[in-house]
Design an enzyme around this catalytic site. Structure first.
Site, short mmCIF file in Angstrom:
data_model
loop_
_atom_site.label_atom_id
_atom_site.label_comp_id
_atom_site.label_asym_id
_atom_site.label_seq_id
_atom_site.Cartn_x
_atom_site.Cartn_y
_atom_site.Cartn_z
N ARG A 53 0.90 -1.13 -0.23
CA ARG A 53 0.18 0.14 -0.62
C ARG A 53 0.75 1.15 0.01
O ARG A 53 0.29 2.50 -0.52
CB ARG A 53 -0.56 0.09 1.46
CG ARG A 53 -1.96 -0.91 0.62
CD ARG A 53 -2.93 -1.30 2.32
NE ARG A 53 -4.53 -2.14 2.14
CZ ARG A 53 -4.60 -2.30 2.95
NH1 ARG A 53 -4.95 -2.09 4.12
NH2 ARG A 53 -5.94 -3.50 2.48
N LYS A 80 -18.81 -18.21 -1.04
CA LYS A 80 -20.21 -17.82 -0.91
C LYS A 80 -21.38 -16.94 -1.98
O LYS A 80 -20.78 -16.23 -2.11
CB LYS A 80 -20.91 -17.66 1.20
CG LYS A 80 -20.40 -18.60 1.94
CD LYS A 80 -21.30 -17.83 3.67
CE LYS A 80 -20.78 -18.91 4.79
NZ LYS A 80 -21.26 -18.32 5.31
N GLY A 106 -10.60 -8.92 -2.35
CA GLY A 106 -9.57 -10.04 -1.49
C GLY A 106 -8.80 -10.55 -1.72
O GLY A 106 -7.67 -10.13 -2.20
N GLY A 147 -12.84 -4.41 0.04
CA GLY A 147 -14.13 -3.62 -0.03
C GLY A 147 -14.47 -2.78 -0.96
O GLY A 147 -16.14 -2.52 -1.30
#
Ligand code: AMP
Length: 395
Positions: free
Chosen positions: A35, A197, A353, A376
């Site tokens: 980062r 999921k 992610g 996110g």
């Protein structure tokens, strides 16, 4: 889009919201400086143009001032990466902070103490944003990782710079990468959505259907679809409550002429363990007490055909439990296919992610057109949401 490249920042004090929320070890050393590297082009450009750079960031989730999460720990690493001494201000806002900044020459870089030592930051409190704004003459947002939050330093502060607010180079790159997939991508556009999921990827799946030609569904999400279609999934991860949702998604895809590709065969195991017994089975015929943890060779071959033909590729989520070596083959194989398509001229964006972690782990990062820095924030962008940090710069 107001960007910094062609602006003159000579003799200006520029506030740069960066995302230096980096992991630290027990010795308070930075263990992954991605980062910091990502924000370097913006900081260098500003310094070269004669600006004094005031870096604002959070680190971790402190409940108040917390010495363990002081940004002083990362000063050596930031200095090393930028190749110049970085000054540290123990105060984030207020008179002393202003003085500290005033005392530095133009061309210098100053890192302010952790924004989240103030609860007002995450509350998006206006007076706190004003106090931050008082530190400089212009505002640059280069923190894509927090652009989906309406915090004081990521969104509210921009109101105090109606004419002097800019996209940093990283933020601009991320926004352009998303546009390249969602708006201007060459057809056929392929989205590969994997991960654990269906529930966490529903919105993204729905919103993508309007922009893509092909959809590969992979990872643990697959078994909700297979069970909904009447297949046997054994002990594989599955969300039976979402049966109807899964079927209606497939119907919507057909209506929108999106070709959906599910695995044909899968690697199944008798335990969620790298040492488990393993065999290959057709995706709809997983025996009781067995679970699918990766896609099989036939699946990979058929996915390969789709990847080869695609001109624009979005990849979010692994095809299997890649954290365990014996279930990483599908994810590695797909990564290589995308890399080779990219070498042939396709545009590839890896975002959100775990797929980013996977391409890094398998050394494929430099073979993708763009690897996003925001988990996110990338997911929310792909869900079609306008991120507060970006909206604040555009208004
Ligand atoms: P996500 O954060 O939703 O992208 O999910 C990533 C996680 O999905 C990774 O930790 C993978 O281990 C996991 N995953 C992928 N495939 C499977 C699978 N077949 N069964 C269980 N977990 C899986």
């Amino acid at each position: 889009m107001n960007t910094i490249e062609n602006e003159d920042f000579n003799q200006k004090t520029v506030l740069v919201r960066v995302d230096f929320n980096v992991p630290l070890n027990d010795q308070f050393e930075v263990t992954d400086s991605t980062r910091i590297h990502a924000a370097k082009p913006t900081i260098e450009t500003l310094v070269k143009s004669g600006a004094k750079c005031v870096l604002l960031t959070h680190l971790g989730r402190p409940k108040g001032p917390d010495p363990d999460l002081s940004l002083k720990h990362i000063v050596p690493e930031v200095s090393k990466i930028l190749g110049q001494r970085v000054h540290f201000s123990e105060q984030t806002i207020g008179k002393q902070a202003v003085e500290m900044i005033t005392n530095q020459a133009f061309g210098e870089v100053i890192l302010m103490e952790n924004l989240r030592f103030f609860s007002e930051e995450t509350q998006g409190e206006k007076n706190f944003a004003r106090a931050l704004a008082d530190l400089g003459d212009a505002y640059v947002n280069d923190a894509f990782g927090t652009a989906h939050r309406a915090h004081a330093s990521t969104a509210i502060i921009a109101d105090f710079f109606p004419k002097d607010k800019y996209f940093g180079m990283l933020l601009k790159g991320e926004v352009e990468a998303i546009q390249q997939v969602m708006e201007t991508g060459k057809k056929p556009v392929l989205a590969i959505i994997g991960g654990a999921k269906v529930s966490s990827k529903l919105t993204i799946l729905e919103s993508l259907l309007d922009n893509i030609d092909d959809l590969i569904i992979g990872g643990g999400m697959v078994y909700t679809f297979i069970q909904a279609q009447g297949g046997s999934v054994g002990d594989s991860i599955c969300e039976p409550d979402l049966k109807e949702t899964a079927l209606s998604l497939l119907e919507k895809a057909t209506k929108k002429n999106v070709r959906v590709h599910l695995p044909i065969d899968v690697k199944i195991a008798d335990a969620f363990d790298n040492e488990a017994q393993i065999k290959t089975a057709p995706v709809s015929e997983i025996p009781d007490n067995w679970m699918a943890l990766d896609c099989g060779p036939k699946s990979l071959e058929s996915f390969g055909d789709v990847v080869r033909q695609a001109k624009t590729i979005l990849w979010n989520g692994p095809l299997g439990v890649f954290e365990m070596e014996r279930f990483a083959e599908g994810t590695i194989g797909l990564g290589k296919q995308i890399a080779s398509s990219t070498a042939q001229g396709a545009y590839s964006l890896v975002g959100g992610g775990d797929s980013v972690a996977a391409v890094k782990r398998f050394g494929l990062e430099n073979q993708m057109s763009y690897v996003s820095t925001g988990g996110g924030a990338m997911l929310e962008s792909l869900e079609g949401k306008q991120l507060p940090g970006i909206a604040a710069l555009l208004s």
